[in-house]
Scaffold this active site. Structure first.
Site, mmCIF file in Angstrom:
data_model
loop_
_atom_site.group_PDB
_atom_site.id
_atom_site.type_symbol
_atom_site.label_atom_id
_atom_site.label_comp_id
_atom_site.label_asym_id
_atom_site.label_seq_id
_atom_site.Cartn_x
_atom_site.Cartn_y
_atom_site.Cartn_z
ATOM 1 N N ASP A 34 0.779 -1.257 0.000
ATOM 2 C CA ASP A 34 0.000 0.000 0.000
ATOM 3 C C ASP A 34 0.810 1.308 0.000
ATOM 4 O OD1 ASP A 34 -1.528 -2.121 0.876
ATOM 5 O OD2 ASP A 34 -2.253 -1.134 2.661
ATOM 6 N N GLU A 216 -10.425 -2.164 4.388
ATOM 7 C CA GLU A 216 -9.080 -1.684 4.693
ATOM 8 C C GLU A 216 -8.882 -0.326 4.035
ATOM 9 O OE1 GLU A 216 -6.512 -5.765 4.856
ATOM 10 O OE2 GLU A 216 -6.812 -5.010 2.849
HETATM 11 C C1 FRU Z 1 -3.930 -3.541 2.772
HETATM 12 C C2 FRU Z 1 -3.283 -3.971 4.068
HETATM 13 C C3 FRU Z 1 -3.642 -3.000 5.171
HETATM 14 C C4 FRU Z 1 -2.515 -3.179 6.148
HETATM 15 C C5 FRU Z 1 -1.337 -3.430 5.221
HETATM 16 C C6 FRU Z 1 -0.331 -4.375 5.773
HETATM 17 O O1 FRU Z 1 -3.299 -3.997 1.646
HETATM 18 O O2 FRU Z 1 -3.681 -5.278 4.398
HETATM 19 O O3 FRU Z 1 -4.915 -3.198 5.728
HETATM 20 O O4 FRU Z 1 -2.320 -2.066 6.952
HETATM 21 O O5 FRU Z 1 -1.875 -3.934 4.021
HETATM 22 O O6 FRU Z 1 0.802 -4.412 4.977
#
Ligand code: FRU
Length: 508
Positions: A34, A216
């Site tokens: 992300d 998320e």
């Molecule tokens: C989304 C996610 C988020 C989390 C991160 C962990 O892709 O699962 O919810 O903070 O990636 O790397």
């Protein structure tokens, strides 16, 4: 057996030559997911990202850091945030605390505050509850070095399994900070005067939206409606799995926000699909995207970037040296539709064209059945804008290909009233059963007499913006040989009204 950690090619330079994106951000090495903590300051766009510096698959999360002044040329910096005894550093956001509401400034420089999720893997292993909490860190040198706040976590877990990805914005009307946070199937809203003490105010989403996976990476912002000048609130909410084509996807909601509660417009509900959602991107590879904070009012744009992958196969894509690419930065706009509802339009940022050579412009409309869109062989990344007219009940197929049999096809099917993308003839050896190559079919539900496309192509990605970004499709693909040619064909004559082909200079 499929190999996930070994290059499919014999050496890294071969892999780089074939797959290293030229105009999209990728870390030089190792795993990225992300985008995080994006803010703009003094001419520089900061991009942080979920980063594992020791492997090319997901691992203990850090925040990597890169900056750009023009959205094409990126400079990678040292790691911004390392895991500590409270856990890994998961996704989050960053704000410029002009009034030093946090008290973390030193009186000389404006503090930048990063708000992120701590994920405690030990607690998780022990099966304990509440292993995700929110922490903050501050930077007094415009985001290049960071100190964690001593009193972390600033928001402890109320007993929820998923409790993460805080996006903080300044609530101008009420002079306070607002945080949106995702839990299993809802967005939670919190407020604060100082970024340290947070108060829960409301939640959203139980009875609307897609719910086949975990919510998320939310984002909340106001946008002005192009046609009327009125302002609306937009909530982005990624979900995984449960995206429109399986795996990861980003839904959005349009409505009002009264400082406490977010409510969806009645007209918005007309647009919900069979999953109860409206999607920001109908392709398979745009996830966890959020927007930049602190973009100056004079600029006024809402600027977005997403992670160009999908959790279904992200850790298996056939790049070895690095894994993970961002989308092209995009501008989001609100448009009023004829039926009185609003939609988000996205288009590549205009800066994309600053660094480009216009390779071809069509002088006058052309009636044809076939067109060499790239005008010969194209060795670099290509962007083209094309508008078509006099379309009939036919299929209009674009093909991005090489002369060795690899071809990525996409286009308009005016017979079935759909738009399609077919990555089944792009030839890298199979690397994941979950990397679906079957034709992606999006129902347009009407025949198009005209069509305008803006298409951004890099070594392993295509981003298609239909009708000024009303529909967007982002897809990654892995050819066996370099792709070089774009053509367009149909069975019956149609008119190409405009065509412009650009070469964007590579930054790598
Ligand atoms: C989304 C996610 C988020 C989390 C991160 C962990 O892709 O699962 O919810 O903070 O990636 O790397």
């Amino acid at each position: 057996m499929l190999k996930s950690s070994k290059s499919l090619y014999n050496n890294i330079s071969e892999e780089n030559r074939l797959y290293r994106p030229q105009i999209h951000f990728t870390p030089k090495a190792k795993w990225m997911n992300d985008p995080n903590g994006m803010f703009f300051l003094n001419g520089t766009y900061h991009l942080f990202y979920q980063y594992y510096p020791e492997g090319n698959v997901w691992g203990p999360m850090h925040w990597g850091h890169a900056t750009s002044k023009d959205f094409i040329n990126w400079t990678e910096h040292g790691i911004a945030l390392y895991p500590d005894e409270l856990g890994y550093i998961f996704s989050g956001s960053a704000v410029v605390d002009y009034n030093n509401t946090s008290g973390l400034g030193d009186g000389d420089s404006v503090p930048i505050i990063a708000i992120f999720t701590y994920h405690d893997p030990e607690k998780e292993k022990r099966g304990e509850e509440g292993y995700q909490t929110q922490g903050i860190a501050y930077s007094l040198d415009e985001g290049f070095t960071w100190e964690k706040y001593q009193g972390n976590p600033v928001l402890s877990n109320p007993g929820l399994k998923d409790f993460r990805d805080p996006k903080v914005i300044w609530d101008e009307e009420r002079n306070r900070w607002l945080m949106v946070l995702s839990t299993y199937a809802e967005t939670l809203f919190y407020r604060s005067e100082n970024l340290i003490n947070w108060k829960y105010v409301s939640s959203f989403g139980k009875d609307i939206g897609a719910h086949e996976g975990v919510w998320e990476c939310p984002d909340l912002f106001q946008l002005e409606v192009n046609e009327t000048g009125e302002k609306k609130w937009v909530l982005l909410q990624s979900i995984n799995p449960g995206g429109p084509n399986g795996g990861s996807g980003t839904q959005y909601f349009i409505g009002g926000f009264d400082g406490e509660k977010f409510t969806v417009d009645r007209s918005f509900k007309k647009q919900l699909d069979e999953n109860g959602a409206v999607w920001l991107d109908y392709g398979r590879d745009n996830y966890a995207g959020v927007t930049w904070s602190n973009v100056p009012k004079e600029d006024g744009r809402r600027l977005f970037i997403g992670w160009m992958s999908n959790w279904n196969y992200a850790d298996k894509v056939p790049t070895y040296e690095w894994r993970g690419t961002m989308t092209i930065p995009r501008e989001l706009k609100l448009r009023l539709k004829e039926d009185g509802s609003y939609i988000i339009k996205s288009l590549p940022v205009k800066e994309l064209f600053n660094n480009s050579d216009l390779m071809y412009t069509l002088k006058k409309p052309l009636k044809t059945t076939i067109c060499d869109v790239s005008k010969g062989s194209f060795e670099s990344s290509i962007v083209f804008k094309i508008s078509l007219d006099d379309l009939s009940s036919q299929v209009y197929t674009f093909s991005w290909s090489n002369n060795k049999g690899d071809s990525l096809e996409f286009g308009l099917d005016n017979v079935s009233e759909t738009f399609f993308i077919d990555r089944s003839k792009v030839g890298a050896p199979k690397f994941s059963d979950q990397f679906l190559t079957e034709k992606l079919i999006y129902e347009l539900k009407k025949q198009y007499k005209k069509l305008a496309l803006e298409v951004v192509i890099d070594k392993t990605s295509i981003e298609i913006f239909l009708n000024e970004g009303e529909h967007v499709f982002t897809e990654i693909f892995f050819p066996k040989y370099k792709m070089t040619q774009m053509s367009l064909f149909s069975d019956k004559e149609f008119t190409i009204k405009n065509l412009k082909t650009y070469k964007i200079k590579s930054y790598v």
